[in-house]
Design a protein around this motif. Sequence first.
Motif, mmCIF file in Angstrom:
data_model
loop_
_atom_site.group_PDB
_atom_site.id
_atom_site.type_symbol
_atom_site.label_atom_id
_atom_site.label_comp_id
_atom_site.label_asym_id
_atom_site.label_seq_id
_atom_site.Cartn_x
_atom_site.Cartn_y
_atom_site.Cartn_z
ATOM 1 N N SER A 219 46.954 59.464 6.510
ATOM 2 C CA SER A 219 47.547 60.526 7.324
ATOM 3 C C SER A 219 46.443 61.339 7.991
ATOM 4 O O SER A 219 45.569 61.874 7.320
ATOM 5 N N GLY A 220 46.467 61.411 9.292
ATOM 6 C CA GLY A 220 45.483 62.187 10.039
ATOM 7 C C GLY A 220 46.139 62.817 11.243
ATOM 8 O O GLY A 220 47.083 63.596 11.122
ATOM 9 N N ASP A 221 45.683 62.458 12.446
ATOM 10 C CA ASP A 221 46.327 62.957 13.655
ATOM 11 C C ASP A 221 47.702 62.334 13.829
ATOM 12 O O ASP A 221 48.561 62.874 14.531
ATOM 13 N N GLU A 222 47.924 61.196 13.181
ATOM 14 C CA GLU A 222 49.228 60.554 13.154
ATOM 15 C C GLU A 222 49.617 60.285 11.709
ATOM 16 O O GLU A 222 48.758 60.182 10.828
ATOM 17 N N ALA A 223 50.914 60.175 11.462
ATOM 18 C CA ALA A 223 51.397 59.901 10.112
ATOM 19 C C ALA A 223 52.627 59.017 10.190
ATOM 20 O O ALA A 223 53.443 59.137 11.120
ATOM 21 N N ARG A 224 52.740 58.127 9.219
ATOM 22 C CA ARG A 224 53.919 57.280 9.096
ATOM 23 C C ARG A 224 54.804 57.875 8.012
ATOM 24 O O ARG A 224 54.429 57.915 6.830
ATOM 25 N N ILE A 225 55.958 58.383 8.399
ATOM 26 C CA ILE A 225 56.892 59.001 7.458
ATOM 27 C C ILE A 225 58.211 58.253 7.571
ATOM 28 O O ILE A 225 58.831 58.235 8.636
ATOM 29 N N GLY A 226 58.609 57.641 6.465
ATOM 30 C CA GLY A 226 59.794 56.794 6.533
ATOM 31 C C GLY A 226 59.503 55.577 7.393
ATOM 32 O O GLY A 226 58.516 54.869 7.191
ATOM 33 N N ASP A 227 60.307 55.355 8.407
ATOM 34 C CA ASP A 227 60.108 54.199 9.287
ATOM 35 C C ASP A 227 59.688 54.623 10.691
ATOM 36 O O ASP A 227 59.915 53.902 11.660
ATOM 37 N N ARG A 228 59.046 55.794 10.794
ATOM 38 C CA ARG A 228 58.693 56.312 12.113
ATOM 39 C C ARG A 228 57.285 56.892 12.111
ATOM 40 O O ARG A 228 56.824 57.417 11.105
ATOM 41 N N ASP A 229 56.616 56.770 13.248
ATOM 42 C CA ASP A 229 55.289 57.369 13.426
ATOM 43 C C ASP A 229 55.439 58.749 14.060
ATOM 44 O O ASP A 229 56.255 58.942 14.971
ATOM 45 N N TYR A 230 54.613 59.700 13.570
ATOM 46 C CA TYR A 230 54.670 61.085 14.046
ATOM 47 C C TYR A 230 53.298 61.563 14.492
ATOM 48 O O TYR A 230 52.284 61.158 13.915
ATOM 49 N N ILE A 231 53.284 62.431 15.509
ATOM 50 C CA ILE A 231 52.083 63.225 15.764
ATOM 51 C C ILE A 231 51.996 64.210 14.610
ATOM 52 O O ILE A 231 52.964 64.923 14.326
ATOM 53 N N ASP B 101 42.361 66.974 7.372
ATOM 54 C CA ASP B 101 41.236 66.040 7.501
ATOM 55 C C ASP B 101 40.599 66.298 8.874
ATOM 56 O O ASP B 101 40.690 65.496 9.796
ATOM 57 N N TYR B 102 39.946 67.461 8.983
ATOM 58 C CA TYR B 102 39.514 67.980 10.275
ATOM 59 C C TYR B 102 38.609 67.033 11.059
ATOM 60 O O TYR B 102 38.685 66.950 12.281
ATOM 61 N N LEU B 103 37.721 66.328 10.360
ATOM 62 C CA LEU B 103 36.738 65.490 11.034
ATOM 63 C C LEU B 103 37.080 64.003 10.972
ATOM 64 O O LEU B 103 36.250 63.159 11.303
ATOM 65 N N GLY B 104 38.278 63.669 10.541
ATOM 66 C CA GLY B 104 38.697 62.275 10.509
ATOM 67 C C GLY B 104 37.929 61.420 9.520
ATOM 68 O O GLY B 104 37.848 60.199 9.670
ATOM 69 N N MET B 105 37.386 62.044 8.481
ATOM 70 C CA MET B 105 36.544 61.314 7.525
ATOM 71 C C MET B 105 37.357 60.479 6.534
ATOM 72 O O MET B 105 36.836 59.517 5.976
ATOM 73 N N PHE C 166 35.935 70.341 -0.868
ATOM 74 C CA PHE C 166 35.679 69.019 -0.300
ATOM 75 C C PHE C 166 36.954 68.385 0.239
ATOM 76 O O PHE C 166 36.912 67.299 0.808
ATOM 77 N N SER C 167 38.080 69.045 0.062
ATOM 78 C CA SER C 167 39.370 68.452 0.418
ATOM 79 C C SER C 167 39.722 68.610 1.890
ATOM 80 O O SER C 167 40.730 68.055 2.340
ATOM 81 N N LYS C 168 38.932 69.340 2.643
ATOM 82 C CA LYS C 168 39.229 69.520 4.059
ATOM 83 C C LYS C 168 38.325 68.592 4.890
ATOM 84 O O LYS C 168 38.562 67.400 4.961
ATOM 85 N N ALA C 169 37.274 69.117 5.471
ATOM 86 C CA ALA C 169 36.431 68.316 6.354
ATOM 87 C C ALA C 169 35.699 67.196 5.635
ATOM 88 O O ALA C 169 35.329 66.194 6.250
ATOM 89 N N MET C 170 35.506 67.328 4.320
ATOM 90 C CA MET C 170 34.750 66.321 3.572
ATOM 91 C C MET C 170 35.636 65.240 2.949
ATOM 92 O O MET C 170 35.140 64.392 2.210
ATOM 93 N N ALA C 171 36.919 65.272 3.221
ATOM 94 C CA ALA C 171 37.840 64.175 2.888
ATOM 95 C C ALA C 171 37.811 63.765 1.422
ATOM 96 O O ALA C 171 37.967 62.592 1.104
ATOM 97 N N GLY C 172 37.624 64.724 0.523
ATOM 98 C CA GLY C 172 37.607 64.410 -0.905
ATOM 99 C C GLY C 172 38.517 65.339 -1.664
ATOM 100 O O GLY C 172 39.655 65.616 -1.241
ATOM 101 N N SER D 5 42.619 68.174 14.352
ATOM 102 C CA SER D 5 41.688 67.117 13.966
ATOM 103 C C SER D 5 40.880 66.705 15.192
ATOM 104 O O SER D 5 41.360 66.813 16.330
ATOM 105 N N CYS D 6 39.676 66.220 14.933
ATOM 106 C CA CYS D 6 38.880 65.697 16.043
ATOM 107 C C CYS D 6 39.518 64.441 16.627
ATOM 108 O O CYS D 6 39.162 64.007 17.738
ATOM 109 N N LEU D 7 40.494 63.863 15.920
ATOM 110 C CA LEU D 7 41.164 62.647 16.380
ATOM 111 C C LEU D 7 42.349 62.933 17.292
ATOM 112 O O LEU D 7 42.857 62.024 17.960
ATOM 113 N N HIS D 8 42.835 64.166 17.320
ATOM 114 C CA HIS D 8 43.944 64.486 18.214
ATOM 115 C C HIS D 8 43.528 64.267 19.665
ATOM 116 O O HIS D 8 42.390 64.558 20.052
ATOM 117 N N THR D 9 44.453 63.781 20.464
ATOM 118 C CA THR D 9 44.190 63.559 21.882
ATOM 119 C C THR D 9 44.836 64.667 22.714
ATOM 120 O O THR D 9 45.759 65.355 22.253
#
Length: 461
Positions: free
Chosen positions: A102-114, A120-124, A311-317, A441-445
Amino acid sequence: MAIHSPKGGGLTAQLKQKLIQQALERKLKRAGADEVMQPAGRASGAASGAAGSPAVPDGAPIPEAFYRFDMMPAYQQLQIMSKGAEHLGIPSPYFKVHEGISGDEARIGDRDYINYASYDYLGMSRDPVVMSAAKDAIDRYGTSVSASRILAGERPIHQELEQAMAQVYDCEDAVTFVSGHATNVSTIGQLFGPRDLVLHDELVHNSVVVGIQLSGAHRVPFAHNDWQAVDELLVRQRRQFERVLIVLEGLYGMDGDIPDLPRFVEVKNRHKAFLMVDEAHSFGVLGERGYGLREHFGMRGSDVDIWMGTFSKAMAGCGGYIAGEKAMVEHLRYLAPGFLYSVGMAPSLTAGSLAALRCMQAEPQRVAQLQARGQYFLREAQAAGLDTGTSIGMSVIPVIVGASVTAAKLSAALFKEGINAMPILYPAVPEKSARLRFFMSCLHTTEQIDATVGALRRLVG
């Protein structure tokens, strides 16, 4: 159909703070600081022990609420709120199951969401280098270190991560904890006590308040970002306490704004106090290299006594850290309950966060992209007439709608359009400040942001 917010009046924040301050001063004059600023952990009434009135008179039956979980007042209130939302046709926004990463997009149920519900600010979290480091650590050290670090849980990667964080903050030492929440609770609870005073921004994280309660220190919240209120209070009250701690956040997780760090440093130096900054949402976000609030203001690591982060935000841990002078860190390493009596950080999490830090240092474009996307969202939202409060447009941007029901309905309406943004409701925020919170997120367009702001403009009206 537009979702409108109810309008209401009320006292301004400035007037409220002035009235509170005046009331505090009157009480101080009448009874002294000890009565007004009681230790956070001090009990009163029946809870104080045998000297108080009994909770249940002799011969009376024990009320069901005293021995049944489903009769506890907090649970009863939760059920009432849940039934109220169901009556209004508002689906619960909580505990949605996200499939996969789950990042800039997420799969919830059977659908993709923005997706705007991940920090996960830096997409790590999906970075191949970070994932490979975590997997390699499992192969080398197993899934757990299986002991507290002081006994048998110490591994080389723990020391590497701590040394790296100390270098980032230009401090003497750093120590890591398995939980970000426990980091604040254990640090404040261990370093301060009943003869001390802790002043904290009224919007700080729950973990700070719980830490103060554990310490037994006197607790006084101050108006958001108001360094002058802290200065004025310490002019009058500093000498009534031994140690004084001032606690801020580097970037506030509900509002997306930052404190005037140089001013708070001046205040803490003037009054011989300690200053603690929680960088859960600012590390990896602020500054050219993502080094946080001190880099944003161009300050030294030693200007702040206790640097805290997660570490749970930008450091993805997962987990937290404290950085500062060696004496303070060594104190925590040997005596803080959340470190001493806890298993060490899992090898995969430790190695993954260290790899994420190295990636951030090697790829500063991630930070620049995050900042650019946040600024773009903020500009577009404000141009659409949305209330973004005091956010500076970095990792956290609220859209304030003014009522919990309105926020819940707006979140549900966006979800139907393929946009996942969580509502923040009372009592997490004041009722008039209920909102949707957008984690960037840095991954958002820009296309994702345009679609989101367009939907908000149409739904809010």
